[in-house]
Design an enzyme around this catalytic site. Structure first.
Site, mmCIF file in Angstrom:
data_model
loop_
_atom_site.group_PDB
_atom_site.id
_atom_site.type_symbol
_atom_site.label_atom_id
_atom_site.label_comp_id
_atom_site.label_asym_id
_atom_site.label_seq_id
_atom_site.Cartn_x
_atom_site.Cartn_y
_atom_site.Cartn_z
ATOM 1 N N LYS A 48 -14.357 39.343 -81.818
ATOM 2 C CA LYS A 48 -13.485 38.444 -82.590
ATOM 3 C C LYS A 48 -14.195 37.256 -83.221
ATOM 4 O O LYS A 48 -13.592 36.209 -83.476
ATOM 5 C CB LYS A 48 -12.302 37.922 -81.742
ATOM 6 C CG LYS A 48 -11.578 38.929 -80.905
ATOM 7 C CD LYS A 48 -11.401 40.271 -81.522
ATOM 8 C CE LYS A 48 -10.363 40.361 -82.588
ATOM 9 N NZ LYS A 48 -10.354 41.745 -83.178
ATOM 10 N N THR A 51 -16.850 40.092 -86.835
ATOM 11 C CA THR A 51 -17.586 41.350 -86.925
ATOM 12 C C THR A 51 -17.157 42.176 -88.147
ATOM 13 O O THR A 51 -18.001 42.630 -88.927
ATOM 14 C CB THR A 51 -17.313 42.202 -85.653
ATOM 15 O OG1 THR A 51 -17.311 41.349 -84.520
ATOM 16 C CG2 THR A 51 -18.311 43.323 -85.504
ATOM 17 N N THR A 52 -15.859 42.349 -88.295
ATOM 18 C CA THR A 52 -15.327 43.198 -89.370
ATOM 19 C C THR A 52 -15.758 42.643 -90.733
ATOM 20 O O THR A 52 -16.187 43.396 -91.617
ATOM 21 C CB THR A 52 -13.779 43.214 -89.286
ATOM 22 O OG1 THR A 52 -13.402 43.443 -87.928
ATOM 23 C CG2 THR A 52 -13.185 44.282 -90.180
ATOM 24 N N HIS A 107 -21.828 44.766 -79.783
ATOM 25 C CA HIS A 107 -21.290 43.571 -79.122
ATOM 26 C C HIS A 107 -22.144 43.228 -77.906
ATOM 27 O O HIS A 107 -21.829 42.290 -77.172
ATOM 28 C CB HIS A 107 -19.854 43.809 -78.651
ATOM 29 C CG HIS A 107 -18.838 43.800 -79.745
ATOM 30 N ND1 HIS A 107 -18.805 42.856 -80.741
ATOM 31 C CD2 HIS A 107 -17.775 44.621 -79.997
ATOM 32 C CE1 HIS A 107 -17.787 43.102 -81.548
ATOM 33 N NE2 HIS A 107 -17.152 44.157 -81.121
ATOM 34 N N ARG A 129 -18.793 32.189 -83.467
ATOM 35 C CA ARG A 129 -17.547 31.517 -83.870
ATOM 36 C C ARG A 129 -17.132 30.584 -82.739
ATOM 37 O O ARG A 129 -17.420 30.869 -81.566
ATOM 38 C CB ARG A 129 -16.465 32.579 -84.110
ATOM 39 C CG ARG A 129 -15.223 32.064 -84.775
ATOM 40 C CD ARG A 129 -14.195 33.169 -84.939
ATOM 41 N NE ARG A 129 -13.090 32.717 -85.765
ATOM 42 C CZ ARG A 129 -11.946 33.375 -85.904
ATOM 43 N NH1 ARG A 129 -11.769 34.541 -85.298
ATOM 44 N NH2 ARG A 129 -10.971 32.902 -86.655
ATOM 45 N N ARG A 265 -6.013 39.236 -88.910
ATOM 46 C CA ARG A 265 -4.830 38.474 -88.504
ATOM 47 C C ARG A 265 -4.667 37.319 -89.484
ATOM 48 O O ARG A 265 -3.976 37.452 -90.461
ATOM 49 C CB ARG A 265 -4.982 37.991 -87.046
ATOM 50 C CG ARG A 265 -3.701 37.469 -86.419
ATOM 51 C CD ARG A 265 -3.951 36.980 -85.009
ATOM 52 N NE ARG A 265 -4.908 35.885 -84.962
ATOM 53 C CZ ARG A 265 -4.607 34.598 -85.101
ATOM 54 N NH1 ARG A 265 -3.355 34.249 -85.256
ATOM 55 N NH2 ARG A 265 -5.537 33.658 -85.056
ATOM 56 N N GLY A 267 -7.703 35.055 -90.237
ATOM 57 C CA GLY A 267 -9.003 34.864 -90.871
ATOM 58 C C GLY A 267 -9.314 33.425 -91.206
ATOM 59 O O GLY A 267 -10.022 33.133 -92.170
HETATM 60 P P1 A3P Z 1 -8.190 35.742 -86.396
HETATM 61 O O1 A3P Z 1 -7.558 36.497 -85.262
HETATM 62 O O2 A3P Z 1 -8.494 34.327 -86.032
HETATM 63 O O3 A3P Z 1 -7.425 35.840 -87.652
HETATM 64 P P2 A3P Z 1 -13.733 40.738 -85.311
HETATM 65 O O4 A3P Z 1 -13.889 41.384 -86.634
HETATM 66 O O5 A3P Z 1 -15.000 40.264 -84.711
HETATM 67 O O6 A3P Z 1 -12.896 41.560 -84.395
HETATM 68 O O7 A3P Z 1 -12.923 39.364 -85.582
HETATM 69 C C1 A3P Z 1 -11.597 39.393 -86.028
HETATM 70 C C2 A3P Z 1 -11.298 38.026 -86.600
HETATM 71 O O8 A3P Z 1 -11.909 37.907 -87.890
HETATM 72 C C3 A3P Z 1 -9.803 37.819 -86.822
HETATM 73 O O9 A3P Z 1 -9.602 36.419 -86.691
HETATM 74 C C4 A3P Z 1 -9.659 38.312 -88.245
HETATM 75 O O10 A3P Z 1 -8.489 37.880 -88.888
HETATM 76 C C5 A3P Z 1 -10.899 37.719 -88.889
HETATM 77 N N1 A3P Z 1 -11.305 38.400 -90.125
HETATM 78 C C6 A3P Z 1 -11.313 39.730 -90.382
HETATM 79 N N2 A3P Z 1 -11.729 39.964 -91.628
HETATM 80 C C7 A3P Z 1 -11.987 38.768 -92.191
HETATM 81 C C8 A3P Z 1 -12.426 38.350 -93.493
HETATM 82 N N3 A3P Z 1 -12.673 39.222 -94.449
HETATM 83 N N4 A3P Z 1 -12.571 37.036 -93.691
HETATM 84 C C9 A3P Z 1 -12.311 36.120 -92.736
HETATM 85 N N5 A3P Z 1 -11.889 36.451 -91.489
HETATM 86 C C10 A3P Z 1 -11.722 37.760 -91.221
#
Ligand code: A3P
Length: 306
Positions: A48, A51-52, A107, A129, A265, A267
């Site tokens: 979180k 990564t994505t 991870h 983060r 969610r 972001g």
């Molecule tokens: P939030 O839950 O605070 O919105 P991971 O990819 O490591 O699982 O992290 C997910 C978090 O990154 C979530 O945070 C998600 O909304 C956010 N996220 C995913 N894609 C994003 C993007 N393109 N830009 C900014 N934040 C992003």
């Protein structure tokens, strides 16, 4: 064994907590059987931490010669299926068959990585983060992912576990600081990014990323607005508008089908203040201060985080 959130039993391995699913088997395979290539690119992150997003950015940046923006794979394929986790992929497929440069995510903590990765010429990009946003994002994600037969996850319990270092791939601070220290020692090998800074100035960091990975943007690419197109393609608004990320699934964990929508969610930076109590904020701030003392590290700044 420790208590997990999505999956109740975690196993402790070399100082870190793992879900006892194929991912863990993949970690052992990675440690014992993976041979890196000098031009492999790894991205590492705590759950979180972005990564994505970083998967999409790295994929779009490093493979920019292969695809047109109008028909880009990220428009129809989720970032996790474009850019595999090494620990999962190695359980299911032949990593040797992938063409170079291979892009892998993990991870796993720095100290878990095999020498084949840490002692070779391949590069690692880490994204960190702030812990308050990580905890809230992870808790809300875990609540969605938790199997229905388990009792609902209580935030206070999850918070106490997180503070004690017990969560998937935790302890959180050991994870971040492991990569931070390694990035100071091997700056040419490890690029350390912060979600909050990427959010503030995505183009600047994408440029830095491309230079670090030996594929700097050419003058004419900059003039043609390629960096801005990557920023836009990978933006939260764009990715969440795509059908594949609204209704599609990713299959990177063999025993689980994961809906791509779960990876998006809000972001934003600082949303944790809408979910945590003032006491929780004070407690995590204090732990953060203690953990970071003397390390020279600070989490990405946010004007939104009080
Ligand atoms: P939030 O839950 O605070 O919105 P991971 O990819 O490591 O699982 O992290 C997910 C978090 O990154 C979530 O945070 C998600 O909304 C956010 N996220 C995913 N894609 C994003 C993007 N393109 N830009 C900014 N934040 C992003």
């Amino acid at each position: 064994k420790g208590q997990g959130w999505m999956i109740p039993a975690l196993v402790q391995y070399q100082g870190f907590w793992y879900p006892p699913i194929s991912v863990f088997k993949g970690v052992l395979l990675m440690q014992n059987h993976f041979t890196s290539r000098p031009n492999d690119i790894f991205m590492a992150s705590f759950l979180k931490s972005g990564t994505t997003w970083l998967k999409a950015i790295l994929f779009a940046t490093m493979k920019r010669d292969e695809y047109e923006f109008a028909t880009h794979p990220l428009l129809t394929t989720g970032p996790h299926d474009c850019f595999p986790y090494l620990d999962s992929y190695i359980c299911q497929s032949d990593v040797e068959a992938l063409p170079s440069p291979r892009l892998f995510a993990t991870h796993s903590a720095y100290s878990i990585l095999p020498k084949s990765i840490t002692d070779s010429d391949c590069k690692i990009v880490y994204i960190s983060r702030n812990p308050k946003d990580v905890f809230v994002s992870q808790y809300l994600f875990a609540r969605k992912m938790r199997p229905q037969m388990l009792p609902p996850l209580i935030m206070e319990e999850a918070f106490e576990l997180f503070c004690r270092g017990v969560s998937e791939y935790g302890p959180f601070f050991d994870h971040v600081l492991g990569y931070w220290k390694a990035s100071l020692e091997f700056p040419e090998k490890i690029l350390f990014l912060k979600f909050e800074e990427l959010k503030k100035e995505p183009a600047k960091h994408i440029k830095k990323l491309a230079e670090f990975l030996g594929k700097p943007f050419l003058k004419e690419e900059e003039t043609d607005g390629v960096i801005d197109q990557i920023v836009k393609l990978c933006s939260f608004d764009n990715l969440t508008s795509l059908e594949v990320n609204k209704t599609g699934t990713s299959n990177f964990i063999p025993e689980m089908v994961v809906y791509n929508t779960n990876f998006f969610r809000k972001g934003e930076v600082g949303d944790s203040k809408n979910h945590l109590t003032p006491e929780m904020i004070a407690q995590l701030d204090q732990i953060t201060e203690e953990k970071l003392k003397g390390t020279g590290f600070t989490f990405g700044e946010s004007t939104n985080i009080e």
